[in-house]
Design a protein around this motif. Structure first.
Motif, PDB file in Angstrom:
ATOM      1  N   ILE A  42       0.926  -1.235  -0.138  1.00  0.00           N
ATOM      2  CA  ILE A  42       0.119   0.132   0.104  1.00  0.00           C
ATOM      3  C   ILE A  42       0.101   1.815  -0.138  1.00  0.00           C
ATOM      4  O   ILE A  42       0.619   1.962  -0.772  1.00  0.00           O
ATOM      5  CB  ILE A  42      -0.980   0.355   1.028  1.00  0.00           C
ATOM      6  N   THR A  46       1.167   4.171  -3.061  1.00  0.00           N
ATOM      7  CA  THR A  46       0.298   5.275  -2.401  1.00  0.00           C
ATOM      8  C   THR A  46       1.734   5.875  -3.293  1.00  0.00           C
ATOM      9  O   THR A  46       0.757   7.001  -3.436  1.00  0.00           O
ATOM     10  CB  THR A  46       0.097   5.288  -1.513  1.00  0.00           C
ATOM     11  N   THR A 215      -7.173   4.092  -6.697  1.00  0.00           N
ATOM     12  CA  THR A 215      -7.805   4.200  -5.682  1.00  0.00           C
ATOM     13  C   THR A 215      -7.937   3.298  -4.757  1.00  0.00           C
ATOM     14  O   THR A 215      -9.408   2.239  -5.615  1.00  0.00           O
ATOM     15  CB  THR A 215      -7.959   5.341  -4.309  1.00  0.00           C
ATOM     16  N   ASP A 218     -11.773   2.369   0.451  1.00  0.00           N
ATOM     17  CA  ASP A 218     -11.969   3.094   1.678  1.00  0.00           C
ATOM     18  C   ASP A 218     -10.370   4.422   2.135  1.00  0.00           C
ATOM     19  O   ASP A 218     -10.038   4.761   2.399  1.00  0.00           O
ATOM     20  CB  ASP A 218     -11.111   2.293   2.677  1.00  0.00           C
ATOM     21  N   GLN A 219      -9.997   4.705   0.588  1.00  0.00           N
ATOM     22  CA  GLN A 219      -8.729   5.575   0.342  1.00  0.00           C
ATOM     23  C   GLN A 219      -9.464   7.364  -0.083  1.00  0.00           C
ATOM     24  O   GLN A 219      -9.491   6.851  -0.977  1.00  0.00           O
ATOM     25  CB  GLN A 219      -7.589   4.762  -0.821  1.00  0.00           C
ATOM     26  N   PHE A 265      -5.786   3.775  10.033  1.00  0.00           N
ATOM     27  CA  PHE A 265      -5.867   4.131   9.041  1.00  0.00           C
ATOM     28  C   PHE A 265      -4.541   4.438   8.826  1.00  0.00           C
ATOM     29  O   PHE A 265      -3.633   4.843   9.740  1.00  0.00           O
ATOM     30  CB  PHE A 265      -6.612   5.740   8.701  1.00  0.00           C
TER      31      PHE A 265
END
Length: 274
Positions: A42, A46, A215, A218-219, A265
């Motif tokens: 991730i 990201t 994405t 939940d991003q 998160f």
């Protein structure tokens, strides 16, 4: 019967526990390894997305810088525009000079779909400005957008050379909704007597571009100003209102975990010098 039951349980635990311990250890190790792998994956994905977004957003700021460099490098055009803003009325030759200068700010506004408009203001007693949305010089009291001038007055005597603001502007009174803008201000110099360039960015265009990025469900991707204000976002999820954006700005780590309403998160950050 009781003796047989006790004997069965004793032997069951004797053989079962040595088998369960390795399974529990392996299971725990597997969970830790998988979590670490997923977290790193991730973070990697990201970071790549943030780098791409950073480069795209910095292109917008570069547009403002290049306009400023052009004005500073072409002292004659700068002086001509200042002279025209101070004149009581313009003559035919003045309009020719003005058209040449106006082409300079019209070109990026027409070429870049994310640019809503550009203003050039040089301090003058008539408060005249040059805008991509008007045919020529226009006085502030006749212009549909006056709020930017208030912002300039607040920053005029400060050391800040560049600043940004979220704004909404109505170009016409009959419009039902205002246009959402991100306005970039740049003083032509730190000298308080010069003026500034105003670059209005169409916030919806940038947000639509961000929404097309791949994405996770939940991003959320946020672009924040220096004071923690949200300039752009790709979507608004339920946890959005619980975010402390000032904390996001002040956090030194570029990758960390945070807790929101009992849920964990992962936050990835990338700073821009712009």
């Amino acid at each position: 019967m009781k003796t047989y039951h006790a004997f069965f349980l004793k032997n069951l635990f004797t053989f079962l526990i040595p088998m369960l311990v390795p399974i529990l250890i392996l299971g725990t190790m597997s969970t830790v390894i998988i979590k670490r792998y997923v977290t790193e994956e991730i973070n990697h994905n990201t970071t790549n997305m943030l780098k791409q977004t950073k480069e795209n957003v910095e292109l917008i700021f570069n547009e403002l810088d290049s306009l400023n460099i052009h004005f500073m490098a072409n002292a004659i055009e700068f002086a001509n525009l200042k002279s025209l803003m101070l004149k009581p009325s313009l003559e035919l030759d003045d309009y020719k000079i003005l058209a040449t200068i106006k082409n300079l700010i019209d070109a990026p506004a027409m070429a870049m779909p994310y640019i809503d408009s550009v203003y050039v203001y040089l301090n003058n007693d008539k408060n005249r400005l040059l805008s991509t949305t008007s045919g020529g010089l226009i006085e502030l009291h006749e212009f549909y957008d006056k709020a930017w001038f208030d912002s300039y007055k607040k920053h005029q005597h400060g050391d800040e050379l560049v600043w940004t603001e979220n704004r909404t502007v109505k170009k016409y009174n009959f419009e039902n909704s205002a246009v959402e803008l991100i306005t970039l201000y740049r003083k032509l110099s730190r000298d308080q007597g010069d003026g500034l360039l105003v670059l209005n960015i169409d916030a919806k265009y940038i947000e639509n571009h961000l929404s097309n990025l791949s994405t996770l469900p939940d991003q959320t991707l946020l672009i924040l100003g220096a004071n923690g204000e949200v300039m752009f976002k790709n979507k608004k999820l339920p946890y959005f209102n619980q975010l402390n954006t000032n904390q996001l700005i002040s956090e030194k780590l570029s990758f960390y975990e945070t807790d929101l309403n009992g849920q964990t998160f992962i936050v990835s950050k990338l700073n821009s010098d712009k």
